[in-house]
Structure formats: C-alpha cells, structure tokens
Motif scaffolding. Structure first.
Motif, PDB file in Angstrom:
ATOM      1  N   GLY A  44      23.389  61.513  60.271  1.00 26.67           N
ATOM      2  CA  GLY A  44      23.707  62.567  61.228  1.00 26.67           C
ATOM      3  C   GLY A  44      25.195  62.858  61.335  1.00 26.67           C
ATOM      4  N   LYS A  45      26.030  61.808  61.330  1.00 22.32           N
ATOM      5  CA  LYS A  45      27.478  62.012  61.460  1.00 22.32           C
ATOM      6  C   LYS A  45      28.112  62.515  60.164  1.00 22.32           C
ATOM      7  N   ILE A  46      27.426  62.315  59.049  1.00 24.17           N
ATOM      8  CA  ILE A  46      27.957  62.807  57.779  1.00 24.17           C
ATOM      9  C   ILE A  46      27.865  64.325  57.723  1.00 24.17           C
ATOM     10  N   PHE A  47      26.854  64.872  58.401  1.00 22.41           N
ATOM     11  CA  PHE A  47      26.625  66.318  58.374  1.00 22.41           C
ATOM     12  C   PHE A  47      26.691  66.876  59.791  1.00 22.41           C
ATOM     13  N   PRO A  48      27.897  67.012  60.355  1.00 26.47           N
ATOM     14  CA  PRO A  48      28.013  67.581  61.706  1.00 26.47           C
ATOM     15  C   PRO A  48      27.602  69.051  61.718  1.00 26.47           C
ATOM     16  N   SER A  49      26.972  69.454  62.792  1.00 30.90           N
ATOM     17  CA  SER A  49      26.420  70.804  62.857  1.00 30.90           C
ATOM     18  C   SER A  49      27.486  71.895  62.806  1.00 30.90           C
ATOM     19  N   ASP A  50      28.677  71.608  63.337  1.00 27.81           N
ATOM     20  CA  ASP A  50      29.699  72.657  63.416  1.00 27.81           C
ATOM     21  C   ASP A  50      30.452  72.875  62.106  1.00 27.81           C
TER      22      ASP A  50
END
Length: 253
Positions: A44-50
């Motif tokens: 999840g932290k590897i691909f931040p939404s922003d």
C-alpha cells in the motif's frame, strides 16, 4: 419436466445444501479477505494514491479488490457435492428420473451464480473500510456483482467437468488448485504494461487477466472497453464449460 423447472428445483436443492453447511462458506470469505489485507499491507505504501496514476485517485485496496473477488468466486462447492451424489448413488437416480440432462448441469450452476453474487456483494461491503469505492457508481457495482457471478459459474462448471470425468473427490479438489497459478499469472499487483516482458506475455495469454481488468475498470472507472472484453471472455468460458458439462453427462456411463 421442462429444463427451466428442473433447473429451478435442482438449484434450490443445491442452495439448501450450501445453507446446511455454512462452515464451507467460511474459507470463501476469509481467504480472499486475508490476501486483500496482506497485499495492501505489504504494498500500500509503495503505491500512494496521490502519486500513482493507475490508481485513479483511489487507494491500493481498490486495485486489489478484483483479485479478491476472483479468488472468492473460485471456491465453488458444487463439484464436491456432485461427487457426493455420484458416490452415494443419488446421481444415477437423478439420471433415471424425467429430468433433462441440461437441468442436472444448470441446477448446481444456478446455485453457484446466486452464491457468487451474494459473496461478491459481501466482499465489496467488507472492503469499504479499506477506503474502496466503485467509481462507476451503482450501475458499476451491479455489473461487478454480475461479472463475479459469471466467473463463479464458469469455474464451478470446470470443476463439475472434472468431477463428472473422474468421479473422484481427490481429483476434483486438485482441480480447484488450478486457479492459483492462473491468478498469479495476471497483472495482480501492477498493470500489465508495468510487468516484465515474459510476465506480460503470460498475462496476455491468460484469460483470467481480461476478467480481472474488466472488474478493475469498473472499480477505478478505467474504460468501458475493458469491461466489455471482461464480460465477453467470462461468458465464452462459461458457455464452453456448460456445453462440455452437458455433453459429458449425456455420454455418462
């Protein structure tokens, strides 16, 4: 007895079987949601939404939701119940009854469609705390449920085919394991264009990829063309498996 009436009656019987064994449904929910939690927790932290374009402004859980739905839809228990009917002699009695062979096949698959739709809706609702939303709205949500149900029928029909051909619980159970390599040979963690070339080729040849991408397009609003392809692939596989089931049961000795 007409095919429609026979399918409805046998479908209701299959649903009652599932209702009497609720413990069989527990892995169907627990294992897919477990993988959702683990995959989001790891990446999840590897691909931040922003800052991740392919997430379309959503969290990574939204990207993982289609894989969760596909996994949940691939736990159909109809084939194992079918093996029990074969071993117990009920299947032979059913073939001797005035019931069409098509109804015998479609009855259990009708039940799997109902269960698949219900489980899909529940999985989506349970994923909402992970900040998941279906970007295509209520219509997209309903299409997501339908596509999951179609895949559930397709995979259950494949397992029923194994059961009819082998008449073995062990072989049928082994057949259910086929989905796991198919699932991991898809753009499960990243889009297809970010895969290495060998993996991209494998994913492109894998029909599960297109069903997953169709679901993902509904969740992320990533293009209706992918939705259409996903439905087409799932429907073709479903029709082929049902036809093979009917042919096998008509030649069943």
């Amino acid at each position: 007895m007409s095919t429609l009436v026979g399918t409805g009656a046998l479908g209701q019987r299959a649903l009652r079987e599932a209702w009497r064994t609720p413990e069989a449904l527990f892995p169907t929910l627990f294992i897919p949601l477990f993988f959702l939690v683990v995959n989001v927790g790891q990446a999840g932290k590897i691909f931040p939404s922003d800052s991740t374009d392919f997430l379309q402004g959503q969290g990574y859980a939204a990207f993982q939701l289609p894989a969760t739905l596909l996994l949940a839809a691939s736990f159909g228990g109809s084939a194992m119940f079918l093996v029990e009917d074969i071993e117990g002699g009920y299947f032979d009695k059913l073939r001797a009854a005035p019931v069409s062979r098509t109804s015998i096949v479609l009855g259990r698959l009708y039940a799997e469609a109902v269960k698949g739709a219900g489980i899909a809706a529940l999985v989506v609702l349970l994923s909402l705390p992970f900040d998941v939303r279906v970007a295509t709205g209520v219509g997209g949500f309903l299409l997501l449920i339908v596509l999951t149900a179609i895949w559930s029928v397709a995979f259950s029909a494949f397992l029923q085919l194994v059961a009819l051909r082998t008449r073995s619980a062990a072989a049928t159970q082994s057949g259910s394991m086929l989905f796991f390599p198919l699932l991991f040979l898809t753009p499960n963690f990243v889009p297809r264009d970010l895969l290495t070339r060998p993996m991209e080729i494998a994913a492109t040849l894998n029909p599960v990829t297109y069903v997953m991408e169709g679901m993902r397009a509904l969740v992320l609003d990533d293009g209706w063309a992918k939705v259409g392809i996903g439905f087409a692939v799932a429907a073709v596989i479903c029709a082929a498996m049902v036809a093979l089931n009917v042919r096998t049961i008509r030649n069943y000795d």
